[in-house]
Write an enzyme that holds these catalytic residues in place. Sequence first.
Site, PDB file in Angstrom:
ATOM      1  N   ARG A  80       0.832  -1.213   0.000  1.00 18.81           N
ATOM      2  CA  ARG A  80       0.000   0.000   0.000  1.00 18.81           C
ATOM      3  C   ARG A  80       0.864   1.259   0.000  1.00 18.81           C
ATOM      4  NH1 ARG A  80      -4.562   0.247   4.479  1.00 18.81           N
ATOM      5  NH2 ARG A  80      -2.795   0.839   5.775  1.00 18.81           N
ATOM      6  N   LYS A 183      -2.762   6.615   1.277  1.00 16.83           N
ATOM      7  CA  LYS A 183      -2.600   7.026   2.674  1.00 16.83           C
ATOM      8  C   LYS A 183      -1.643   8.209   2.752  1.00 16.83           C
ATOM      9  CE  LYS A 183      -2.610   4.615   7.092  1.00 16.83           C
ATOM     10  NZ  LYS A 183      -4.057   4.546   7.372  1.00 16.83           N
ATOM     11  N   GLU A 219     -16.328   6.509   4.327  1.00 17.97           N
ATOM     12  CA  GLU A 219     -15.660   5.920   5.495  1.00 17.97           C
ATOM     13  C   GLU A 219     -15.587   6.933   6.622  1.00 17.97           C
ATOM     14  OE1 GLU A 219     -11.475   5.033   5.336  1.00 17.97           O
ATOM     15  OE2 GLU A 219     -11.168   6.356   3.627  1.00 17.97           O
TER      16      GLU A 219
HETATM   17  C1  LIG Z   1      -5.121   3.777   7.518  1.00 16.45           C
HETATM   18  C2  LIG Z   1      -6.531   4.101   7.192  1.00 16.45           C
HETATM   19  C3  LIG Z   1      -7.587   3.196   7.424  1.00 16.45           C
HETATM   20  C4  LIG Z   1      -7.389   1.865   8.083  1.00 16.45           C
HETATM   21  O1  LIG Z   1      -6.610   0.996   7.325  1.00 16.45           O
HETATM   22  P1  LIG Z   1      -5.941  -0.291   8.013  1.00 16.45           P
HETATM   23  O2  LIG Z   1      -5.088  -0.861   6.958  1.00 16.45           O
HETATM   24  O3  LIG Z   1      -7.039  -1.188   8.427  1.00 16.45           O
HETATM   25  O4  LIG Z   1      -5.170   0.224   9.179  1.00 16.45           O
HETATM   26  C5  LIG Z   1      -8.858   3.574   7.037  1.00 16.45           C
HETATM   27  N1  LIG Z   1      -9.103   4.772   6.478  1.00 16.45           N
HETATM   28  C6  LIG Z   1      -8.119   5.662   6.234  1.00 16.45           C
HETATM   29  C7  LIG Z   1      -8.460   6.956   5.612  1.00 16.45           C
HETATM   30  C8  LIG Z   1      -6.809   5.359   6.592  1.00 16.45           C
HETATM   31  O5  LIG Z   1      -5.847   6.269   6.377  1.00 16.45           O
END
Ligand SMILES: *Cc1c(COP(=O)(O)O)cnc(C)c1O
Length: 339
Positions: A80, A183, A219
């Site tokens: 990722r 991210k 989300e």
């Molecule tokens: C990091 C993140 C998550 C959660 O991802 P995981 O891989 O489960 O830790 C969800 N939403 C956003 C916007 C994120 O940055």
Amino acid sequence: MGNINWSELSFGYMKTDYNVRCYYRDGKWGELEVSSSEILNIHMAATCLHYGQEAFEGLKAFRGKDGKVRVFRMDENGKRLQASSQGVVMAEFPVDRFEEAVRKVIKLNERFVPPYGSGASLYIRPLLIGLGAQVGVAPAPEYMFLVFVTPVGPYFKSGFKPAPVCIMRSYDRAAPQGTGTIKVGGNYAASLAAGRKAQGKGYVAVLYLDPKEKKYLDECGPANFFGIKNNTYVTPASNSILPSITNKSLQQLAEDMGLKVERRPIPVEELATLEEAAECGTAAVITPISKIDDLDENKSYIFSENGKPGATCVKLYNKLQSIQNGDESDPYGWVKIIE
Ligand SMILES: *Cc1c(COP(=O)(O)O)cnc(C)c1O
């Protein structure tokens, strides 16, 4: 470490012994370097500071009953970070080097891995930033990969207890074809104002809607959303949400528990038909949602009135945690032991 009260840890920063760094210069990544400094000495014109050329990751390591330290799905985080790097045009850090750096930083700070049963874990924070002096808008000539660790307790003070969330249509964290799927820090900067407003009203998070039509669920800021109804795990499909590794894992566990799994656009009104609702992510693990207040439409969707999480959330939470800390065998190959 006799003086750390492991069970009282919050989700915060604590200084540990070492971090691991690696520089990209002249078109290639160098060797992993170990540092005991918490400080970065970088150029004031670095692209990460001005133009948001940076990406980060978050994963956890857990100590088992057997004393061993296990890290959860780090290859997924490595992949990722590469996708995020492509998204903001940074040099990609190889996944095998990413895993090597994670192993190294955990081993160097092993005394900070919380004991089994404390409810705490070691949070691992990889970061990739654009460096070098540059004023024109363009990708940086140099990059730094860094990973540090810090022991953490639960992300939400309430822990595994249903908490209230709100919907506010006047804020977005990402654009329809923007950076929502990667991210990057910019998404978080964009969510701070809404987050502060929601917290001021007593909510733990904002549930964002799709930024194009405001018709579907997206989300919850730093965590994905899922719901349970009719023995089905439903979670949004969208071009503006981050592909959560926790969510992906829960979908697999749900399927193997005999639930149906649906990943599709979820209209806001469908909230009325959900039996359970929750946030999920590395930091949040599973945080059940007690109610969702739609502040624009003056509607409330209630999922828990007795302060207790729903039965399916409990089952998923227990299953995930027992795989992560080694109480149960890991048929998926998700967990790697750090030795
Ligand atoms: C990091 C993140 C998550 C959660 O991802 P995981 O891989 O489960 O830790 C969800 N939403 C956003 C916007 C994120 O940055």
